[in-house]
Motif scaffolding. Structure first.
Motif, PDB file in Angstrom:
ATOM      1  N   GLU A 106      53.606  -8.371  10.674  1.00 54.64           N
ATOM      2  CA  GLU A 106      53.978  -7.149   9.959  1.00 54.64           C
ATOM      3  C   GLU A 106      53.473  -5.874  10.609  1.00 54.64           C
ATOM      4  OE1 GLU A 106      55.283  -7.009   6.287  1.00 54.64           O
ATOM      5  OE2 GLU A 106      54.688  -8.981   5.562  1.00 54.64           O
ATOM      6  N   ALA A 107      53.139  -5.943  11.883  1.00 54.56           N
ATOM      7  CA  ALA A 107      52.809  -4.703  12.599  1.00 54.56           C
ATOM      8  C   ALA A 107      53.989  -3.740  12.548  1.00 54.56           C
ATOM      9  CB  ALA A 107      52.433  -5.011  14.047  1.00 54.56           C
ATOM     10  N   CYS A 108      55.212  -4.295  12.543  1.00 52.35           N
ATOM     11  CA  CYS A 108      56.411  -3.438  12.487  1.00 52.35           C
ATOM     12  C   CYS A 108      56.473  -2.677  11.164  1.00 52.35           C
ATOM     13  CB  CYS A 108      57.672  -4.264  12.701  1.00 52.35           C
ATOM     14  SG  CYS A 108      57.857  -5.684  11.598  1.00 52.35           S
ATOM     15  N   THR A 109      56.063  -3.345  10.093  1.00 52.82           N
ATOM     16  CA  THR A 109      56.074  -2.707   8.774  1.00 52.82           C
ATOM     17  C   THR A 109      55.101  -1.531   8.744  1.00 52.82           C
ATOM     18  OG1 THR A 109      56.495  -4.893   7.833  1.00 52.82           O
ATOM     19  CG2 THR A 109      55.843  -3.160   6.306  1.00 52.82           C
ATOM     20  N   VAL A 110      53.904  -1.778   9.273  1.00 55.50           N
ATOM     21  CA  VAL A 110      52.878  -0.727   9.286  1.00 55.50           C
ATOM     22  C   VAL A 110      53.289   0.407  10.226  1.00 55.50           C
ATOM     23  CG1 VAL A 110      50.459  -0.234   9.797  1.00 55.50           C
ATOM     24  CG2 VAL A 110      51.087  -2.409   8.737  1.00 55.50           C
ATOM     25  N   ALA A 111      53.847   0.040  11.380  1.00 54.96           N
ATOM     26  CA  ALA A 111      54.286   1.055  12.343  1.00 54.96           C
ATOM     27  C   ALA A 111      55.328   1.973  11.718  1.00 54.96           C
ATOM     28  CB  ALA A 111      54.865   0.379  13.592  1.00 54.96           C
ATOM     29  N   CYS A 112      56.253   1.372  10.989  1.00 56.70           N
ATOM     30  CA  CYS A 112      57.323   2.155  10.347  1.00 56.70           C
ATOM     31  C   CYS A 112      56.750   3.118   9.326  1.00 56.70           C
ATOM     32  CB  CYS A 112      58.319   1.208   9.691  1.00 56.70           C
ATOM     33  SG  CYS A 112      59.602   2.077   8.799  1.00 56.70           S
ATOM     34  N   LYS A 113      55.840   2.609   8.502  1.00 57.09           N
ATOM     35  CA  LYS A 113      55.256   3.458   7.464  1.00 57.09           C
ATOM     36  C   LYS A 113      54.486   4.612   8.086  1.00 57.09           C
ATOM     37  CE  LYS A 113      52.076   3.235   3.538  1.00 57.09           C
ATOM     38  NZ  LYS A 113      52.934   3.765   2.494  1.00 57.09           N
ATOM     39  N   ASN A 114      53.760   4.304   9.149  1.00 51.70           N
ATOM     40  CA  ASN A 114      52.960   5.324   9.817  1.00 51.70           C
ATOM     41  C   ASN A 114      53.851   6.392  10.463  1.00 51.70           C
ATOM     42  OD1 ASN A 114      50.263   6.152  10.761  1.00 51.70           O
ATOM     43  ND2 ASN A 114      51.154   5.816  12.769  1.00 51.70           N
ATOM     44  N   GLU A 115      54.874   5.945  11.145  1.00 48.88           N
ATOM     45  CA  GLU A 115      55.733   6.871  11.886  1.00 48.88           C
ATOM     46  C   GLU A 115      56.574   7.749  10.966  1.00 48.88           C
ATOM     47  OE1 GLU A 115      55.725   7.455  15.028  1.00 48.88           O
ATOM     48  OE2 GLU A 115      57.523   8.688  15.231  1.00 48.88           O
ATOM     49  N   ASN A 116      56.951   7.172   9.823  1.00 47.16           N
ATOM     50  CA  ASN A 116      57.877   7.885   8.948  1.00 47.16           C
ATOM     51  C   ASN A 116      57.232   8.428   7.682  1.00 47.16           C
ATOM     52  OD1 ASN A 116      60.542   7.475  10.398  1.00 47.16           O
ATOM     53  ND2 ASN A 116      59.791   5.378  10.279  1.00 47.16           N
ATOM     54  N   GLN A 117      55.918   8.461   7.668  1.00 52.19           N
ATOM     55  CA  GLN A 117      55.157   9.034   6.539  1.00 52.19           C
ATOM     56  C   GLN A 117      55.628   8.508   5.187  1.00 52.19           C
ATOM     57  OE1 GLN A 117      56.582  12.095   8.585  1.00 52.19           O
ATOM     58  NE2 GLN A 117      55.141  11.237  10.052  1.00 52.19           N
TER      59      GLN A 117
ATOM     60  N   THR B 114      60.261  -1.051   0.867  1.00 54.68           N
ATOM     61  CA  THR B 114      59.840  -0.539   2.162  1.00 54.68           C
ATOM     62  C   THR B 114      60.749   0.576   2.658  1.00 54.68           C
ATOM     63  OG1 THR B 114      59.290  -1.148   4.416  1.00 54.68           O
ATOM     64  CG2 THR B 114      61.184  -2.230   3.464  1.00 54.68           C
ATOM     65  N   GLN B 115      60.197   1.413   3.498  1.00 54.13           N
ATOM     66  CA  GLN B 115      60.982   2.495   4.072  1.00 54.13           C
ATOM     67  C   GLN B 115      61.898   1.994   5.174  1.00 54.13           C
ATOM     68  OE1 GLN B 115      58.583   5.646   5.623  1.00 54.13           O
ATOM     69  NE2 GLN B 115      60.196   7.113   5.289  1.00 54.13           N
ATOM     70  N   GLY B 116      61.369   1.091   5.982  1.00 54.64           N
ATOM     71  CA  GLY B 116      62.183   0.610   7.101  1.00 54.64           C
ATOM     72  C   GLY B 116      62.027  -0.880   7.268  1.00 54.64           C
ATOM     73  N   ALA B 117      61.072  -1.280   8.055  1.00 56.24           N
ATOM     74  CA  ALA B 117      60.918  -2.695   8.362  1.00 56.24           C
ATOM     75  C   ALA B 117      60.125  -3.428   7.297  1.00 56.24           C
ATOM     76  CB  ALA B 117      60.209  -2.827   9.714  1.00 56.24           C
ATOM     77  N   ARG B 118      60.534  -4.633   7.009  1.00 48.86           N
ATOM     78  CA  ARG B 118      59.707  -5.547   6.237  1.00 48.86           C
ATOM     79  C   ARG B 118      60.012  -6.940   6.778  1.00 48.86           C
ATOM     80  NH1 ARG B 118      64.148  -4.479   3.035  1.00 48.86           N
ATOM     81  NH2 ARG B 118      65.012  -6.174   1.830  1.00 48.86           N
ATOM     82  N   CYS B 119      59.174  -7.880   6.482  1.00 50.33           N
ATOM     83  CA  CYS B 119      59.274  -9.176   7.126  1.00 50.33           C
ATOM     84  C   CYS B 119      59.434 -10.274   6.088  1.00 50.33           C
ATOM     85  CB  CYS B 119      58.020  -9.415   7.971  1.00 50.33           C
ATOM     86  SG  CYS B 119      58.255 -10.667   9.213  1.00 50.33           S
TER      87      CYS B 119
ATOM     88  N   HIS C 289      64.505  10.266  15.638  1.00 50.32           N
ATOM     89  CA  HIS C 289      63.726  11.401  16.172  1.00 50.32           C
ATOM     90  C   HIS C 289      63.038  11.024  17.478  1.00 50.32           C
ATOM     91  CE1 HIS C 289      61.045   8.981  13.686  1.00 50.32           C
ATOM     92  NE2 HIS C 289      60.021   9.496  14.329  1.00 50.32           N
ATOM     93  N   ARG C 290      62.694   9.761  17.635  1.00 45.06           N
ATOM     94  CA  ARG C 290      62.090   9.285  18.885  1.00 45.06           C
ATOM     95  C   ARG C 290      63.172   8.975  19.921  1.00 45.06           C
ATOM     96  NH1 ARG C 290      56.951   7.186  19.018  1.00 45.06           N
ATOM     97  NH2 ARG C 290      57.665   5.593  20.484  1.00 45.06           N
ATOM     98  N   VAL C 291      64.241   8.347  19.476  1.00 45.85           N
ATOM     99  CA  VAL C 291      65.334   8.003  20.394  1.00 45.85           C
ATOM    100  C   VAL C 291      65.874   9.261  21.067  1.00 45.85           C
ATOM    101  CG1 VAL C 291      67.691   7.065  20.499  1.00 45.85           C
ATOM    102  CG2 VAL C 291      65.938   5.899  19.131  1.00 45.85           C
TER     103      VAL C 291
ATOM    104  N   PHE D 182      59.389   3.063  16.852  1.00 45.75           N
ATOM    105  CA  PHE D 182      57.952   2.778  16.874  1.00 45.75           C
ATOM    106  C   PHE D 182      57.646   1.313  16.562  1.00 45.75           C
ATOM    107  CE2 PHE D 182      53.466   3.962  15.499  1.00 45.75           C
ATOM    108  CZ  PHE D 182      53.058   4.200  16.796  1.00 45.75           C
ATOM    109  N   CYS D 183      58.503   0.643  15.777  1.00 43.50           N
ATOM    110  CA  CYS D 183      58.269  -0.781  15.499  1.00 43.50           C
ATOM    111  C   CYS D 183      58.370  -1.595  16.784  1.00 43.50           C
ATOM    112  CB  CYS D 183      59.257  -1.303  14.459  1.00 43.50           C
ATOM    113  SG  CYS D 183      61.005  -1.162  14.919  1.00 43.50           S
ATOM    114  N   VAL D 184      59.245  -1.180  17.689  1.00 45.56           N
ATOM    115  CA  VAL D 184      59.405  -1.882  18.970  1.00 45.56           C
ATOM    116  C   VAL D 184      58.125  -1.741  19.790  1.00 45.56           C
ATOM    117  CG1 VAL D 184      60.732  -1.973  21.120  1.00 45.56           C
ATOM    118  CG2 VAL D 184      61.899  -1.494  18.949  1.00 45.56           C
ATOM    119  N   VAL D 185      57.588  -0.526  19.796  1.00 47.32           N
ATOM    120  CA  VAL D 185      56.380  -0.250  20.571  1.00 47.32           C
ATOM    121  C   VAL D 185      55.181  -1.039  20.029  1.00 47.32           C
ATOM    122  CG1 VAL D 185      54.741   1.559  21.239  1.00 47.32           C
ATOM    123  CG2 VAL D 185      57.196   2.061  21.145  1.00 47.32           C
ATOM    124  N   CYS D 186      55.104  -1.166  18.698  1.00 52.62           N
ATOM    125  CA  CYS D 186      53.917  -1.754  18.073  1.00 52.62           C
ATOM    126  C   CYS D 186      53.999  -3.261  17.870  1.00 52.62           C
ATOM    127  CB  CYS D 186      53.672  -1.091  16.712  1.00 52.62           C
ATOM    128  SG  CYS D 186      53.234   0.649  16.857  1.00 52.62           S
TER     129      CYS D 186
END
Ligand code: SF4
Length: 192
Positions: free
Chosen positions: A18-29, A39-44, A128-130, A137-141
């Motif tokens: 679930e690093a992707c879940t946390v990354a999404c939350k962090n990146e998208n406030q 969830t805002q974006g990713a969940r597992c 916004h990153r693309v 950011f989920c890809v990076v994390c």
């Protein structure tokens, strides 16, 4: 070659951390508590299979599918959702009026309503990153390097290659939405 940005999730490599879940939350406030359940974006999603003692668990990160024919767009009376030329479906949080019409229309339950902000939210594939040439950011994390981002039409890219690997699948193709998120299933049992 037409640009069709999307994700391929390699279930061979996903460990469900679930690093992707946390990354999404962090990146998208994301709002406090706005994670995992709504969830805002990713969940597992955990997917168990097999019978004892030959049990397996595969993991399925769930995000907006950035559909080729997104039913959420027509549902929005405010015009807050658009499909961009490169394929990303973006929900503009500033334009959203909070009517929730899109939430029911998405067959993937990819749009959730943030009660604190009183707007609908979903994965925007980190547009916004693309736009700056960065990956979502989920890809990076991703600890397992299981999420591939790129042009699904380009066989020279990992995402394009894996999307068309034998066994790769999209969710709910029978809905006719043309998802731009693919999953590569675990082909063989892990081990020696
Ligand atoms: Fe819209 Fe749902 Fe498709 Fe995402 S998955 S583009 S929210 S219909």
């Amino acid at each position: 070659m037409e640009l069709r940005l999307g994700l391929v999730i390699d279930q061979e490599r996903c460990i469900g951390c679930e690093a992707c879940t946390v990354a999404c939350k962090n990146e998208n406030q994301g709002s406090v508590g706005f994670i995992r359940v709504r969830t805002q974006g990713a969940r597992c999603k955990d997917v168990p299979s097999g019978t004892f003692p030959d049990l397996r668990m595969t993991f399925m990160p769930l995000v907006c599918n950035h559909c080729d024919k997104p039913p959420c767009i027509a549902a929005c009376p405010a015009g807050a959702i658009e499909k961009r030329a490169e394929g990303v479906v973006v929900l503009d949080w500033g334009t959203c009026e909070g009517c929730r019409a899109c939430v029911d229309e998405c067959p993937y339950a990819a749009i959730t309503f943030d009660e604190d902000k009183e707007i609908a939210e979903k994965c925007n594939l980190c547009a916004h990153r693309v736009d700056k040439g960065l990956e979502p950011f989920c890809v990076v994390c991703c600890e397992g390097q299981a999420i591939h981002f790129g042009n699904l039409n380009d066989p020279e890219e990992a995402a394009g290659r894996l999307a068309h690997r034998q066994g790769s699948f999209q969710r709910l193709v029978e809905q006719g939405t043309g998802p731009s998120v693919y999953y590569c299933p675990q082909m063989e049992p892990r081990g020696v």
